[in-house]
Design an enzyme around this catalytic site. Structure first.
Site, PDB file in Angstrom:
ATOM      1  N   LYS A 111     -10.982  95.429   9.663  1.00 58.33           N
ATOM      2  CA  LYS A 111      -9.944  95.468   8.623  1.00 58.33           C
ATOM      3  C   LYS A 111      -9.645  96.894   8.165  1.00 58.33           C
ATOM      4  O   LYS A 111      -8.603  97.169   7.590  1.00 58.33           O
ATOM      5  CB  LYS A 111     -10.336  94.588   7.453  1.00 58.33           C
ATOM      6  CG  LYS A 111     -10.248  93.103   7.815  1.00 58.33           C
ATOM      7  CD  LYS A 111     -10.487  92.180   6.645  1.00 58.33           C
ATOM      8  CE  LYS A 111     -10.158  90.738   7.019  1.00 58.33           C
ATOM      9  NZ  LYS A 111     -11.101  90.210   8.033  1.00 58.33           N
TER      10      LYS A 111
HETATM   11  C1  LIG Z   1     -10.819  89.126   8.987  1.00 64.14           C
HETATM   12  C2  LIG Z   1     -11.758  89.030  10.142  1.00 64.14           C
HETATM   13  C3  LIG Z   1     -11.470  88.251  11.280  1.00 64.14           C
HETATM   14  C4  LIG Z   1     -10.221  87.398  11.396  1.00 64.14           C
HETATM   15  O1  LIG Z   1      -9.046  88.149  11.491  1.00 64.14           O
HETATM   16  P1  LIG Z   1      -7.617  87.448  11.155  1.00 64.14           P
HETATM   17  O2  LIG Z   1      -6.642  88.536  11.210  1.00 64.14           O
HETATM   18  O3  LIG Z   1      -7.784  86.870   9.776  1.00 64.14           O
HETATM   19  O4  LIG Z   1      -7.407  86.390  12.179  1.00 64.14           O
HETATM   20  C5  LIG Z   1     -12.374  88.267  12.335  1.00 64.14           C
HETATM   21  N1  LIG Z   1     -13.521  88.974  12.267  1.00 64.14           N
HETATM   22  C6  LIG Z   1     -13.848  89.730  11.191  1.00 64.14           C
HETATM   23  C7  LIG Z   1     -15.139  90.469  11.171  1.00 64.14           C
HETATM   24  C8  LIG Z   1     -12.981  89.786  10.097  1.00 64.14           C
HETATM   25  O5  LIG Z   1     -13.327  90.527   9.025  1.00 64.14           O
END
Ligand SMILES: *Cc1c(COP(=O)(O)O)cnc(C)c1O
Length: 487
Positions: A111
């Site tokens: 993120k």
């Molecule tokens: C947020 C997240 C996801 C999922 O991503 P999306 O964009 O919500 O599909 C997968 N793995 C981790 C570690 C995350 O923090």
């Protein structure tokens, strides 16, 4: 040419890029999508470093931002080794199977790619639109988003950010990441109850008309940091290109060869960025959507019915524990006949928690997407098998995708799994998967995992233990409003 955005539910509702980023969600409840998807010439992009590649791709979508701004912002977000020696580094596991490591940023989760850049896009959007209001950002988090948002928005002028996490509802490591956050404009609270209680508390503030009026009178503007904002999605398109170009440079493929990507999915944001990359001209033969035990998307892919009426499971991959994947709305809008059709699905989701798409639409989606899921046992087996066979340490989110990739990838094209978190963010689960016994604290688990694998944990996680705790206030869900008032 200027790129405008329209609402997934109404093609007549148009905004510029900076307006779409300022507003986050369209006034009719829809999400902003680009009016057309630009195409690129791969030979012009392959020589660029990550920051220049990001500036180039973002420039195609964010046409009311200047080139100079985008060049400076991408350098600030991704330059200086902030994402390791090579951002979005691709690692080979076996013939035809690769892991793209997206967790070498400041909070050790993918993120960061969105949340290091998005705050700069928001500040610039205010400047472009002559908006001098104060921005108050409220975030309900079950862990990763909160920390990545705090780190992205800290010390930005005109912005205050408050993060609410469920008391006892995060890992010790996640709690300390937030509780020790530095910055003059950051606020962190534990909320009594579970994640839903925190989220409901925040949503109540967002939908409180009296509160909105009071904010407007003080020239204050409330917003959220979640992944429905276009400014959070667009930076994620870049690493699909970066990963592909690494495969070309290493000789694993030739420019123009197809690859597959397998993505651990929750809110459908990350994988949707891959869809935009494909539509822009990146040779992607298939996008594999990997769910955990909360397999609402896998069931949708199999049946065409999206049904959120189902039990919610807490899993070892908590960032994928989601029953309503908001960004799927954007895909439906791009692939369906009309915005009216998408609006109909979303109306039915709001009233019945369920909708069914026509067979022809599902067929179109299957031309690009495959769907599947990995349950808890298979996830733990995958962590162990990947360690034993490939000497590669995967976190539970990555393992959910790896297991699906091994099952579904076939031999037609190489497959790149998106690795979304450092295994050391989930030391206890990874240690248990490798057959170790949990040590009673996250830090003891981290050290045990280091000594059993010989792989050092990221310094920022190790250092947490000695950082002073700045925030330890516990509040009730109905106190969120008074916190927001004081921002
Ligand atoms: C947020 C997240 C996801 C999922 O991503 P999306 O964009 O919500 O599909 C997968 N793995 C981790 C570690 C995350 O923090």
């Amino acid at each position: 040419m200027a790129m405008n955005y329209f609402s997934t539910r109404d093609s007549a509702l148009r905004r510029t890029a900076s307006q779409a980023i300022l507003q986050g969600i369209a006034p009719d409840g829809g999400l902003f999508v680009p009016q057309e998807i630009p195409s690129v010439d791969l030979t012009e992009l392959i020589g660029l470093d990550y920051c220049a590649l990001a500036a180039k791709i973002l420039g195609l979508y964010l046409t009311d931002y200047s080139e100079e701004f985008l060049a400076a912002a991408t350098k600030k977000a991704y330059g200086g080794g902030r994402f390791g020696d090579l951002p979005a580094k691709v690692v080979r596991l076996e013939d035809g199977l690769f892991s793209m490591e997206l967790w070498h940023g400041p909070t050790c989760a993918f993120k960061d790619y969105a949340l290091q850049l998005m705050p700069l896009l928001l500040t610039e959007a205010k400047r472009i639109n002559g908006d001098d209001s104060k921005t108050a950002i409220l975030v309900a988090t079950s862990g990763d988003t909160g920390k990545a948002a705090l780190e992205g928005y800290r010390d930005l002028d005109g912005i205050e950010i408050a993060v609410f996490y469920p008391d006892h509802g995060t890992s010790e490591m996640q709690r300390l990441q937030m509780a020790t956050q530095e910055g003059s404009n950051v606020h962190v609270f534990a909320v009594r109850g579970n994640f839903d209680d925190a989220q409901t508390g925040v949503k109540k503030v967002f939908t409180d008309a009296a509160f909105a009026a009071a904010c407007a009178a003080q020239n204050k503007h409330l917003t959220s940091a979640n992944s429905i904002n276009w400014g959070r999605l667009v930076p994620q398109i870049v690493y699909y290109f970066a990963g592909y170009f690494q495969l070309v440079r290493s000789g694993a493929i030739k420019l123009g060869d197809s690859v597959q990507f397998c993505v651990p999915t929750g809110n459908f944001g990350d994988i949707l960025a891959g869809y935009y990359a494909k539509r822009m001209g990146l040779p992607v033969s298939r996008l594999l959507c990997a769910s955990n035990k909360n397999r609402v998307l896998a069931d949708f892919g199999a049946s065409g019915s999206y049904d959120a009426n189902r039990p919610f499971y807490k899993t070892a991959s908590p960032s994928m524990d989601i029953l309503v994947s908001s960004n799927l709305e954007r895909l439906l809008c791009h692939e369906s006949e009309s915005c009216a059709e998408t609006a109909g699905f979303m109306q039915s989701l709001a009233s019945d928690k369920k909708y069914t798409i026509p067979a022809a639409l599902l067929e179109r989606i299957h031309k690009t997407f495959g769907f599947g899921y990995t349950d808890e046992d298979a996830c733990f087996d995958e962590i162990r098998a990947t360690w034993e066979k490939d000497h590669y340490l995967a976190d539970p989110h990555t393992a959910v995708a790896l297991a699906l990739a091994r099952k579904e990838r076939g031999n037609a094209a190489p497959c790149v799994v998106l690795s979304t978190a450092s295994p050391y963010k989930f030391s206890g689960a990874v240690l248990a998967a490798l057959g170790g016994s949990k040590q009673g604290s996250d830090f003891a688990d981290l050290r045990a995992l280091e000594s059993c694998t010989g792989i050092p944990a990221p310094g920022v996680l190790r250092a947490l233990q000695d950082k002073p705790v700045r925030f330890n206030e516990i509040i009730a869900p109905d106190e969120i409003r008074s916190v927001a008032e004081r921002l």
